[in-house]
Every structure is written in C-alpha cells, then in structure tokens.
Scaffold this motif. Structure first.
Motif, PDB file in Angstrom:
ATOM      1  N   UNK A 158       0.827  -1.212   0.000  1.00  0.00           N
ATOM      2  CA  UNK A 158       0.000   0.000   0.000  1.00  0.00           C
ATOM      3  C   UNK A 158       0.859   1.259   0.000  1.00  0.00           C
ATOM      4  N   UNK A 159       1.966   1.206   0.696  1.00  0.00           N
ATOM      5  CA  UNK A 159       2.880   2.356   0.665  1.00  0.00           C
ATOM      6  C   UNK A 159       3.435   2.558  -0.742  1.00  0.00           C
ATOM      7  N   UNK A 160       3.806   1.458  -1.399  1.00  0.00           N
ATOM      8  CA  UNK A 160       4.308   1.542  -2.766  1.00  0.00           C
ATOM      9  C   UNK A 160       3.260   2.156  -3.688  1.00  0.00           C
ATOM     10  N   UNK A 161       2.009   1.747  -3.541  1.00  0.00           N
ATOM     11  CA  UNK A 161       0.955   2.297  -4.390  1.00  0.00           C
ATOM     12  C   UNK A 161       0.732   3.783  -4.132  1.00  0.00           C
ATOM     13  N   UNK A 162       0.867   4.209  -2.885  1.00  0.00           N
ATOM     14  CA  UNK A 162       0.708   5.635  -2.591  1.00  0.00           C
ATOM     15  C   UNK A 162       1.782   6.471  -3.291  1.00  0.00           C
ATOM     16  N   UNK A 163       2.953   5.886  -3.508  1.00  0.00           N
ATOM     17  CA  UNK A 163       4.067   6.599  -4.136  1.00  0.00           C
ATOM     18  C   UNK A 163       4.222   6.232  -5.607  1.00  0.00           C
ATOM     19  N   UNK A 164       3.169   5.711  -6.206  1.00  0.00           N
ATOM     20  CA  UNK A 164       3.253   5.167  -7.553  1.00  0.00           C
ATOM     21  C   UNK A 164       3.802   6.150  -8.580  1.00  0.00           C
ATOM     22  N   UNK A 165       3.304   7.375  -8.604  1.00  0.00           N
ATOM     23  CA  UNK A 165       3.742   8.347  -9.614  1.00  0.00           C
ATOM     24  C   UNK A 165       5.228   8.651  -9.476  1.00  0.00           C
ATOM     25  N   UNK A 166       5.672   8.851  -8.251  1.00  0.00           N
ATOM     26  CA  UNK A 166       7.091   9.132  -8.013  1.00  0.00           C
ATOM     27  C   UNK A 166       7.957   7.944  -8.400  1.00  0.00           C
ATOM     28  N   UNK A 167       7.486   6.731  -8.069  1.00  0.00           N
ATOM     29  CA  UNK A 167       8.243   5.523  -8.402  1.00  0.00           C
ATOM     30  C   UNK A 167       8.382   5.364  -9.913  1.00  0.00           C
ATOM     31  N   UNK A 168       7.319   5.649 -10.654  1.00  0.00           N
ATOM     32  CA  UNK A 168       7.391   5.540 -12.113  1.00  0.00           C
ATOM     33  C   UNK A 168       8.418   6.513 -12.696  1.00  0.00           C
ATOM     34  N   UNK A 169       8.487   7.702 -12.157  1.00  0.00           N
ATOM     35  CA  UNK A 169       9.490   8.661 -12.637  1.00  0.00           C
ATOM     36  C   UNK A 169      10.900   8.168 -12.334  1.00  0.00           C
ATOM     37  N   UNK A 170      11.082   7.617 -11.130  1.00  0.00           N
ATOM     38  CA  UNK A 170      12.395   7.079 -10.759  1.00  0.00           C
ATOM     39  C   UNK A 170      12.806   5.939 -11.684  1.00  0.00           C
ATOM     40  N   UNK A 171      11.882   5.038 -11.968  1.00  0.00           N
ATOM     41  CA  UNK A 171      12.199   3.895 -12.825  1.00  0.00           C
ATOM     42  C   UNK A 171      12.518   4.339 -14.246  1.00  0.00           C
ATOM     43  N   UNK A 172      11.815   5.329 -14.755  1.00  0.00           N
ATOM     44  CA  UNK A 172      12.111   5.825 -16.103  1.00  0.00           C
ATOM     45  C   UNK A 172      13.540   6.348 -16.172  1.00  0.00           C
ATOM     46  N   UNK A 173      13.951   7.077 -15.161  1.00  0.00           N
ATOM     47  CA  UNK A 173      15.311   7.609 -15.116  1.00  0.00           C
ATOM     48  C   UNK A 173      16.341   6.497 -14.985  1.00  0.00           C
ATOM     49  N   UNK A 174      16.097   5.534 -14.090  1.00  0.00           N
ATOM     50  CA  UNK A 174      17.057   4.443 -13.884  1.00  0.00           C
ATOM     51  C   UNK A 174      17.140   3.543 -15.120  1.00  0.00           C
ATOM     52  N   UNK A 175      16.041   3.355 -15.817  1.00  0.00           N
ATOM     53  CA  UNK A 175      16.063   2.537 -17.030  1.00  0.00           C
ATOM     54  C   UNK A 175      16.898   3.191 -18.127  1.00  0.00           C
ATOM     55  N   UNK A 176      16.804   4.500 -18.256  1.00  0.00           N
ATOM     56  CA  UNK A 176      17.634   5.192 -19.251  1.00  0.00           C
ATOM     57  C   UNK A 176      19.109   5.033 -18.913  1.00  0.00           C
ATOM     58  N   UNK A 177      19.438   5.166 -17.624  1.00  0.00           N
ATOM     59  CA  UNK A 177      20.830   5.012 -17.207  1.00  0.00           C
ATOM     60  C   UNK A 177      21.316   3.582 -17.451  1.00  0.00           C
ATOM     61  N   UNK A 178      20.470   2.579 -17.158  1.00  0.00           N
ATOM     62  CA  UNK A 178      20.851   1.178 -17.362  1.00  0.00           C
ATOM     63  C   UNK A 178      21.118   0.896 -18.834  1.00  0.00           C
ATOM     64  N   UNK A 179      20.284   1.443 -19.717  1.00  0.00           N
ATOM     65  CA  UNK A 179      20.465   1.224 -21.155  1.00  0.00           C
ATOM     66  C   UNK A 179      21.789   1.813 -21.629  1.00  0.00           C
ATOM     67  N   UNK A 180      22.124   3.016 -21.162  1.00  0.00           N
ATOM     68  CA  UNK A 180      23.395   3.635 -21.562  1.00  0.00           C
ATOM     69  C   UNK A 180      24.581   2.812 -21.064  1.00  0.00           C
ATOM     70  N   UNK A 181      24.508   2.368 -19.819  1.00  0.00           N
ATOM     71  CA  UNK A 181      25.614   1.619 -19.233  1.00  0.00           C
ATOM     72  C   UNK A 181      25.814   0.283 -19.934  1.00  0.00           C
ATOM     73  N   UNK A 182      24.731  -0.398 -20.232  1.00  0.00           N
ATOM     74  CA  UNK A 182      24.824  -1.702 -20.879  1.00  0.00           C
ATOM     75  C   UNK A 182      25.329  -1.561 -22.312  1.00  0.00           C
TER      76      UNK A 182
END
Length: 409
Positions: free
Chosen positions: A357-381
């Motif tokens: 439930x805590x994760x769901x409350x922070x859903x929008x923020x988590x999605x933004x974080x994942x978008x940023x981390x995914x871009x970084x992972x793609x560049x690194x790989x």
C-alpha cells in the motif's frame, strides 16, 4: 576473411525465461554488431533454442536423465558415464569455436539447490577446454554469490579463473568471486542483460491498469545450504503468498499470477485452488517479452523470481520484491526501490500488504524514478557491449583466439 565462430552455452531452452532472455539479448547484440558471425549453442533445451531463435544447438549433457535423481544402480552408472563422455563432447564443441559466450544467468552462484556434478561441472569443462584450445570463454553479465559447498565452490572458482572474460550483473557478484580468490580488478559490472531487450510497447507501458496486480510466484525451497529445511521454507513461502493474494482479492483487486520457470506452475495451481476467486487468474507468458507486457499492463507488481523483477522494473511498473537472494536486493537498490524488499523465506502477509500500500501511494514518483534508472541502465549496458566487441572481436578477420579484456585494454 573467415566468419567468426561463436558458441553460446548454458541452461538455455530448458523452461527458465530469465536464462532465455539473456540468450535473446546476446543474440540481438551479435546479429546487430557482428552479423557475419556463425552462431550455435550447447544448451539444456536444444530443440527449443533452434525452434525459437533459429540457432543450431546440441545437448549440454550426453545423458538425457542428467537432472533426474538417480536412485537405481543402472541410472547412477549412466550418469557417471555421462560425466566422462561430456568431457570429450564439450572439448570437441569448444574447439570448433573462436569465442564461447555464457550469457548472463546465475552460473557462479548456488542461491538455489545445486549439485557440484551438475552445471558447475559442465561450466568447468567449458572453461578448461577454452583454455586448452585457445578459445576465449566469456562469462557476460553473470551472477555470483558465496557458496557453502566446498566442491561446488572449487569448480566455480576454477571456472572463473580459466575464463578469458568476466563481467557481472551487480557489485555483490564481483565481490563474491573476489572472495573466492579470483583477481577481479579488471572485471566489469553492468546492468542485467535483459535490460538490453526492447521495452514493452508504449501503449502497454503508459501507466497500466490501476486495479490489476501482477504477483510473480516461484517454486521456492530455499538455497543450496537449506536442503534440510526446504519443505518448511516452501510451506511458509506458499502460505504467506497465498494469504497476500487472498487479501487482494477480498479487496476487489484483480490479480495475475506470473511464473518464470516451468516448475512454478505447481505454485500457481496451489494458489488458484486455495483462493478460489474469479479475480485471480494465471498468465501464460512464455518469454521475457511476454512477461514485460504483463507487468507493463499492471498497476503494481509483487514478484519473487529475479527476472520477474527485471521485467517489472524495465517496464516501469512500481515493484515490490519477495527477495530470496542478495541479487534481488541489489537489483532493487540499483533501480531506487531498495525499501521495497520483503524476505521470501518469511512472508508476512500483513507486513507485505503494508509495504504494498505504501508503494501504491508513491506510484507516480516511483514511475518517474524507474524511467530515469532505465535510461541510465540502457546507456551503461550499451557501453559494456561496445567494450565486449573490442575484447572478443578484434577488427582483423581471424581464426585465432580472441584477446582477453586485459589485452584489449
């Protein structure tokens, strides 16, 4: 100029979607960057690999009952003979190649039950044959962990030492191999190879279906050192996960049960029977791409298997890990979700619901974080795969063995 002969090696095509996803990532890389390469495989499921990926393949083991328990004298003798035959089969296969790639997978760990004479022995034969015949064996983006069994640890240590190239999917893997006495000073760490696979379609990854929760389950019995407690560990895991799924269904939430290996089907059946709700259904994804589509279409994911987590995180969906090994914790921390791990050995449905439930409350923020981390992972790989080409595929058309990373640096 002759075409470079490349082999891929591992428990591929055997029903584990994570292993096959790593293979798919490496094949995409080879076809894009080295289209002239002639590729074939030595693997657990050669028929599947050939049918799905168009790659000629041969069996990893001569004895077809390798992974069945041998209780009769005849079966035990056949399995023993198979080990002898495999030494020659593996050497002959390796000798035909310029490069052999072991794509991802937890080949240097024993976080799940493992016998030394199974895959650790097969990997040792591969790496020793590579050193003997001058064929570069590359362990690319593999997982590693501390190993309690002395025979297994010895085989893993020597496999790592004999490989021409090593890279890991997290820092903890490199640390584990260093602790075994292997010089890792020039070994790279990069995101899991599955992060090189295409992202889910934009329509599927646009935010998901708010009420749907994907729950990735696993036929979990603990690790290699937990054999005496395997039954109890499995019971606690299944009971806690079932309680969690039942609570979601009682709240009117739609639940999709995901798997990552053929053996997980029994856990899905047990949960479906125990919860008995039309809101709980089972997905039938047979690839990492299918799993990513499922997770992208969900509002939230709770998952156990490592590559279920990878799929959910790459799809950008808020994710909670039922963590069974340090690799899951490391992956979640890399993606900015280290606070959302729950122990698979002690699933507390009440506490899990609170975290969910805590994760769901922070859903929008988590999605933004994942978008940023995914871009970084793609560049690194992408950077690592470029370096891998320089190390394993020198510019000259050659029939000699590839340079090691030390020679390429």
């Amino acid at each position: 100029m002759s075409a470079v002969r490349v082999g891929v090696f591992g428990l591929l095509g055997s029903g584990n979607l994570g292993n096959d996803g790593s293979l798919e990532a490496v094949l995409r890389y080879l076809r894009a960057e080295h289209p002239e390469a002639r590729v074939d495989a030595m693997c657990g499921g050669p028929e599947t690999v050939t049918a799905r990926y168009g790659v000629p393949a041969t069996r990893l083991h001569w004895y077809r009952g390798e992974y069945r328990t041998a209780s009769r004298a005849r079966a035990m003798a056949a399995k023993g003979a198979g080990k002898f035959v495999d030494a020659f089969r593996t050497a002959a296969w390796v000798r035909r190649h310029d490069v052999v790639i072991v794509p991802g997978m937890g080949v240097l760990e024993a976080t799940l039950p493992l016998r030394p004479w199974g895959f650790p022995y097969a990997l040792f034969l591969l790496c020793a044959s590579g050193r003997l015949f001058g064929t570069g064996v590359a362990l690319v983006g593999v997982g590693a962990a501390p190993i309690g069994s002395r025979p297994t640890r010895a085989l893993v240590r020597w496999s790592a030492r004999l490989a021409a190239h090593r890279s890991y999917r997290d820092e903890q893997s490199r640390d584990a191999i260093r602790a075994m006495g292997v010089d890792t000073s020039r070994d790279a760490v990069h995101p899991d190879l599955a992060f090189a696979l295409p992202a889910p379609p934009a329509a599927a990854a646009s935010g998901g279906t708010e009420g749907t929760v994907c729950v990735g389950v696993m036929d979990f019995h603990g690790g290699d050192d937990d054999r005496a407690l395997a039954g109890e560990i499995h019971r606690r895991y299944l009971d806690g996960t079932t309680r969690f799924v039942r609570a979601l269904a009682e709240d009117g939430r739609r639940v999709r049960l995901l798997t990552g290996d053929a053996c997980d089907a029994a856990v899905v059946d047990a949960i479906l029977a125990a919860v008995d709700s039309p809101l709980v259904t089972a997905a039938e994804a047979d690839s990492l791409a299918g799993l990513m589509e499922e997770t992208a279409a969900a509002g939230t994911v709770v998952a156990t298997r490592y590559h279920n987590l990878v799929c959910a995180l790459k799809s950008g969906t808020p994710t909670l890990a039922l963590s069974y090994a340090a690799k899951s914790d490391a992956l979640m921390a890399r993606m900015g979700l280290g606070a959302y791990c729950h122990p698979a050995r002690e699933v507390d449905a009440g506490r899990l619901l609170e975290q969910f439930r805590e994760l769901e409350r922070r859903s929008d923020q988590v999605r933004r974080t994942l978008a940023e981390r995914n871009r970084a992972a793609a560049r690194e790989l992408d950077g690592h795969l470029t370096a891998l080409s320089a190390a394993l595929f020198p510019a000259a058309g050659r029939a000699s063995a590839p340079r090691t990373p030390q020679e390429a640096s």
